[in-house]
Design a protein around this motif. Structure first.
Motif, short mmCIF file in Angstrom:
data_model
loop_
_atom_site.label_atom_id
_atom_site.label_comp_id
_atom_site.label_asym_id
_atom_site.label_seq_id
_atom_site.Cartn_x
_atom_site.Cartn_y
_atom_site.Cartn_z
N VAL A 5 11.39 62.43 60.01
CA VAL A 5 10.64 61.32 60.00
C VAL A 5 9.74 61.63 58.76
N THR A 18 7.21 65.16 55.44
CA THR A 18 8.39 64.98 56.25
C THR A 18 8.30 66.08 57.50
N SER A 20 10.24 66.83 61.72
CA SER A 20 11.34 66.19 62.56
C SER A 20 10.88 66.18 63.87
N LYS A 23 13.83 62.08 69.33
CA LYS A 23 13.91 60.79 69.90
C LYS A 23 13.78 60.59 71.41
N ARG A 29 6.00 56.00 67.63
CA ARG A 29 5.64 56.28 66.31
C ARG A 29 4.65 57.65 66.44
N GLU A 47 4.01 57.87 61.33
CA GLU A 47 5.52 57.74 60.98
C GLU A 47 5.62 56.47 60.43
N ARG A 49 9.19 53.82 58.93
CA ARG A 49 10.47 53.59 59.40
C ARG A 49 11.52 53.68 58.33
#
Length: 49
Positions: A5, A18, A20, A23, A29, A47, A49
């Protein structure tokens, strides 16, 4: 299940970091307070999209 992300500054909207996240565990978010080189201060990064 881990995805990469991008984190953007909420003040100036620049995409600086950036990272990770999993999920499955974190569906919402991500928000982190990190240093923004453009603003030259610590700001909340959210974060994108």
């Amino acid at each position: 299940m881990r995805v990469i992300v991008t984190l953007a500054c909420t003040t100036c909207k620049e995409r600086n970091y950036t990272t990770s996240k999993n999920k499955k565990n974190d569906a919402n978010r991500m928000e982190m307070r990190k240093y923004c080189p453009r603003c030259r201060s610590h700001a909340v990064h959210r974060e994108t999209r």
